[in-house]
Design a protein around this motif. Structure first.
Motif, mmCIF file in Angstrom:
data_model
loop_
_atom_site.group_PDB
_atom_site.id
_atom_site.type_symbol
_atom_site.label_atom_id
_atom_site.label_comp_id
_atom_site.label_asym_id
_atom_site.label_seq_id
_atom_site.Cartn_x
_atom_site.Cartn_y
_atom_site.Cartn_z
ATOM 1 N N GLU A 48 33.851 26.928 51.312
ATOM 2 C CA GLU A 48 34.846 27.947 51.006
ATOM 3 C C GLU A 48 35.012 28.113 49.503
ATOM 4 N N HIS A 49 35.286 29.347 49.103
ATOM 5 C CA HIS A 49 35.644 29.590 47.720
ATOM 6 C C HIS A 49 36.720 30.675 47.661
ATOM 7 N N TYR A 50 37.556 30.556 46.641
ATOM 8 C CA TYR A 50 38.711 31.419 46.465
ATOM 9 C C TYR A 50 38.673 32.033 45.071
ATOM 10 N N PHE A 51 39.390 33.152 44.913
ATOM 11 C CA PHE A 51 39.568 33.760 43.603
ATOM 12 C C PHE A 51 40.938 34.414 43.552
ATOM 13 N N VAL A 52 41.349 34.846 42.351
ATOM 14 C CA VAL A 52 42.680 35.408 42.140
ATOM 15 C C VAL A 52 42.558 36.884 41.779
ATOM 16 N N LEU A 53 43.454 37.703 42.370
ATOM 17 C CA LEU A 53 43.502 39.130 42.071
ATOM 18 C C LEU A 53 44.733 39.432 41.234
ATOM 19 N N ASN A 54 44.532 40.071 40.109
ATOM 20 C CA ASN A 54 45.606 40.554 39.236
ATOM 21 C C ASN A 54 45.324 42.006 38.907
#
Length: 60
Positions: A48-54
């Motif tokens: 699994e991998h995650y990222f951030v949305l701004n």
């Protein structure tokens, strides 16, 4: 706490994963989003991998 990479917003307003490049949604430019953690659609069990949305509202 891990530091997550920032999402890539393509010119066609698609949200792309900075790790694998998969499309994970579309922004309209009307919303304001800060520090929204997204699990990538390309994630698999154990990898699994995650990222951030701004996003910021576009100036007219």
């Amino acid at each position: 706490m891990e530091i997550l990479k920032e999402a890539i917003i393509a010119p066609d307003k698609k949200i792309k994963c900075p790790i694998c490049g998969k499309t994970n949604g579309i922004v309209t430019g009307q919303e304001i989003v800060r520090n929204y953690k997204i699990r990538c659609r390309g994630s698999r069990r154990g990898l699994e991998h995650y990222f951030v949305l701004n996003t910021e509202m576009e100036e007219k």
